[in-house]
Design a protein around this motif. Structure first.
Motif, PDB file in Angstrom:
ATOM      1  N   ARG A   1      15.322 -39.009   8.787  1.00  0.00           N
ATOM      2  CA  ARG A   1      14.700 -40.064   7.984  1.00  0.00           C
ATOM      3  C   ARG A   1      13.321 -40.451   8.514  1.00  0.00           C
ATOM      4  NH1 ARG A   1      15.643 -46.064   8.345  1.00  0.00           N
ATOM      5  NH2 ARG A   1      14.735 -46.848   6.452  1.00  0.00           N
ATOM      6  N   ASN A   2      13.203 -40.656   9.825  1.00  0.00           N
ATOM      7  CA  ASN A   2      11.931 -41.085  10.394  1.00  0.00           C
ATOM      8  C   ASN A   2      10.830 -40.064  10.165  1.00  0.00           C
ATOM      9  OD1 ASN A   2      12.868 -43.513  11.264  1.00  0.00           O
ATOM     10  ND2 ASN A   2      13.500 -42.753  13.265  1.00  0.00           N
ATOM     11  N   GLU A   3      11.168 -38.795  10.291  1.00  0.00           N
ATOM     12  CA  GLU A   3      10.173 -37.762  10.060  1.00  0.00           C
ATOM     13  C   GLU A   3       9.712 -37.789   8.606  1.00  0.00           C
ATOM     14  OE1 GLU A   3      10.145 -33.637  12.042  1.00  0.00           O
ATOM     15  OE2 GLU A   3      11.147 -33.383  10.106  1.00  0.00           O
ATOM     16  N   THR A   4      10.648 -37.981   7.696  1.00  0.00           N
ATOM     17  CA  THR A   4      10.309 -38.050   6.283  1.00  0.00           C
ATOM     18  C   THR A   4       9.432 -39.265   6.013  1.00  0.00           C
ATOM     19  OG1 THR A   4      12.437 -37.046   5.776  1.00  0.00           O
ATOM     20  CG2 THR A   4      11.287 -38.046   3.960  1.00  0.00           C
ATOM     21  N   ILE A   5       9.787 -40.393   6.579  1.00  0.00           N
ATOM     22  CA  ILE A   5       8.986 -41.608   6.412  1.00  0.00           C
ATOM     23  C   ILE A   5       7.589 -41.382   6.984  1.00  0.00           C
ATOM     24  CG2 ILE A   5       8.688 -43.981   7.203  1.00  0.00           C
ATOM     25  CD1 ILE A   5      11.643 -44.382   6.967  1.00  0.00           C
ATOM     26  N   LYS A   6       7.507 -40.731   8.141  1.00  0.00           N
ATOM     27  CA  LYS A   6       6.198 -40.467   8.754  1.00  0.00           C
ATOM     28  C   LYS A   6       5.336 -39.631   7.813  1.00  0.00           C
ATOM     29  CE  LYS A   6       3.954 -38.546  12.857  1.00  0.00           C
ATOM     30  NZ  LYS A   6       2.735 -38.361  12.114  1.00  0.00           N
ATOM     31  N   GLU A   7       5.918 -38.610   7.226  1.00  0.00           N
ATOM     32  CA  GLU A   7       5.157 -37.770   6.292  1.00  0.00           C
ATOM     33  C   GLU A   7       4.678 -38.581   5.088  1.00  0.00           C
ATOM     34  OE1 GLU A   7       7.627 -33.723   7.430  1.00  0.00           O
ATOM     35  OE2 GLU A   7       7.794 -34.549   5.396  1.00  0.00           O
ATOM     36  N   LEU A   8       5.543 -39.453   4.578  1.00  0.00           N
ATOM     37  CA  LEU A   8       5.170 -40.296   3.440  1.00  0.00           C
ATOM     38  C   LEU A   8       4.024 -41.245   3.806  1.00  0.00           C
ATOM     39  CD1 LEU A   8       8.739 -41.172   2.112  1.00  0.00           C
ATOM     40  CD2 LEU A   8       7.038 -39.758   0.950  1.00  0.00           C
ATOM     41  N   LYS A   9       4.115 -41.826   4.981  1.00  0.00           N
ATOM     42  CA  LYS A   9       3.067 -42.747   5.446  1.00  0.00           C
ATOM     43  C   LYS A   9       1.740 -42.010   5.646  1.00  0.00           C
ATOM     44  CE  LYS A   9       6.349 -45.619   7.926  1.00  0.00           C
ATOM     45  NZ  LYS A   9       6.894 -45.943   9.250  1.00  0.00           N
ATOM     46  N   ASP A  10       1.822 -40.828   6.288  1.00  0.00           N
ATOM     47  CA  ASP A  10       0.606 -40.046   6.536  1.00  0.00           C
ATOM     48  C   ASP A  10      -0.086 -39.668   5.233  1.00  0.00           C
ATOM     49  OD1 ASP A  10       1.061 -40.234   9.252  1.00  0.00           O
ATOM     50  OD2 ASP A  10       1.833 -38.184   9.470  1.00  0.00           O
ATOM     51  N   GLU A  11       0.697 -39.257   4.249  1.00  0.00           N
ATOM     52  CA  GLU A  11       0.132 -38.876   2.952  1.00  0.00           C
ATOM     53  C   GLU A  11      -0.527 -40.080   2.274  1.00  0.00           C
ATOM     54  OE1 GLU A  11      -1.070 -36.659  -0.296  1.00  0.00           O
ATOM     55  OE2 GLU A  11      -0.399 -36.000   1.681  1.00  0.00           O
ATOM     56  N   ALA A  12       0.138 -41.239   2.340  1.00  0.00           N
ATOM     57  CA  ALA A  12      -0.411 -42.459   1.737  1.00  0.00           C
ATOM     58  C   ALA A  12      -1.735 -42.840   2.401  1.00  0.00           C
ATOM     59  CB  ALA A  12       0.589 -43.603   1.853  1.00  0.00           C
ATOM     60  N   LEU A  13      -1.791 -42.770   3.717  1.00  0.00           N
ATOM     61  CA  LEU A  13      -3.018 -43.115   4.444  1.00  0.00           C
ATOM     62  C   LEU A  13      -4.136 -42.122   4.141  1.00  0.00           C
ATOM     63  CD1 LEU A  13      -1.453 -44.200   7.860  1.00  0.00           C
ATOM     64  CD2 LEU A  13      -2.530 -45.686   6.153  1.00  0.00           C
ATOM     65  N   LYS A  14      -3.773 -40.853   4.004  1.00  0.00           N
ATOM     66  CA  LYS A  14      -4.768 -39.831   3.660  1.00  0.00           C
ATOM     67  C   LYS A  14      -5.372 -40.123   2.278  1.00  0.00           C
ATOM     68  CE  LYS A  14      -4.112 -35.317   2.515  1.00  0.00           C
ATOM     69  NZ  LYS A  14      -3.464 -34.018   2.606  1.00  0.00           N
ATOM     70  N   LEU A  15      -4.526 -40.476   1.321  1.00  0.00           N
ATOM     71  CA  LEU A  15      -5.006 -40.802  -0.023  1.00  0.00           C
ATOM     72  C   LEU A  15      -5.893 -42.045  -0.001  1.00  0.00           C
ATOM     73  CD1 LEU A  15      -1.714 -40.117  -2.028  1.00  0.00           C
ATOM     74  CD2 LEU A  15      -3.877 -38.868  -2.279  1.00  0.00           C
ATOM     75  N   LEU A  16      -5.473 -43.062   0.745  1.00  0.00           N
ATOM     76  CA  LEU A  16      -6.268 -44.297   0.852  1.00  0.00           C
ATOM     77  C   LEU A  16      -7.628 -44.032   1.484  1.00  0.00           C
ATOM     78  CD1 LEU A  16      -3.774 -47.079   1.984  1.00  0.00           C
ATOM     79  CD2 LEU A  16      -5.108 -47.017  -0.119  1.00  0.00           C
ATOM     80  N   ASN A  17      -7.625 -43.293   2.593  1.00  0.00           N
ATOM     81  CA  ASN A  17      -8.873 -43.023   3.313  1.00  0.00           C
ATOM     82  C   ASN A  17      -9.845 -42.180   2.502  1.00  0.00           C
ATOM     83  OD1 ASN A  17      -8.038 -44.514   5.522  1.00  0.00           O
ATOM     84  ND2 ASN A  17      -7.138 -42.759   6.552  1.00  0.00           N
TER      85      ASN A  17
END
Length: 197
Positions: A24-40
């Motif tokens: 779960r944590n790895e999946t959440i990390k990937e989701l967070k990273d993708e969201a931050l990449k889109l925001l940035n």
């Protein structure tokens, strides 16, 4: 469900491990990273869509809620015409983050963001109260600027004078210490320039 704690105890593992949630944590990390990449990269609507999907899967992750609050706040304030609806919506996610963040890992950054959102909405007293709750001189400049926006110029000016006084007192100590470092490293020109300052 009521048997899970006992089963986990028998096998000497956590309930998360028992249910296979280590991934779960790895999946959440990937989701967070993708969201931050889109925001940035400035893809705000894509980031919001991505975060909405992520929060359906993991609604109680404090950091994911914080990122969603920030995405809404950025989306609501990135144009000349502010989108008050998005800024208001961001507050709900900041409040949820504070509620879910049992360890306080995201408290300071959440309060900073929430205070900024409240300032945008003209809720100045609440914004100041939040920043003051952090008990840190780091936010004197922000608090002073909020007072100035409120029309309490003298109150803001007192805070700015205190900040300037602290800076003026520490600046010579800082430059002298840094010049000593340069001198010990044989960088005498840089040391001299700092001493001139």
């Amino acid at each position: 469900i009521t048997l899970l704690p006992n089963i986990a105890r028998i096998f000497k593992v956590s309930i998360d491990t028992l249910l296979g949630l280590e991934l779960r944590n790895e999946t959440i990390k990937e989701l967070k990273d993708e969201a931050l990449k889109l925001l940035n990269s400035g893809h705000f609507s894509d980031a919001l869509y991505h975060l909405e999907s992520a929060l359906v899967k993991y609604p109680n992750d404090p950091e994911l809620n914080l990122i969603m609050g920030r995405a809404l706040l950025i989306s609501g304030t990135n144009k000349k015409e502010k989108n008050i609806e998005l800024v208001n919506k961001s507050l709900r996610y900041f409040d949820k983050t504070l509620y879910l963040d049992n360890e306080g890992s995201f408290k300071e950054v959440t309060i900073q963001n929430k205070s900024y959102a409240l300032t945008i909405l003209g809720r100045y007293e609440e914004a100041i109260e939040l920043l003051e709750s952090l008990n840190s001189d780091k936010y004197i400049l922000e608090i002073a600027n909020i007072y100035i926006k409120m029309g309490k110029v003298e109150k803001g000016m007192v805070l700015l004078q205190k900040l300037l006084s602290d800076f003026a007192f520490s600046f010579p100590i800082l430059t002298n210490s840094l010049a000593n470092c340069y001198e010990k490293l044989g960088r005498k020109d840089e040391a001299y320039e700092l001493m001139k300052l």
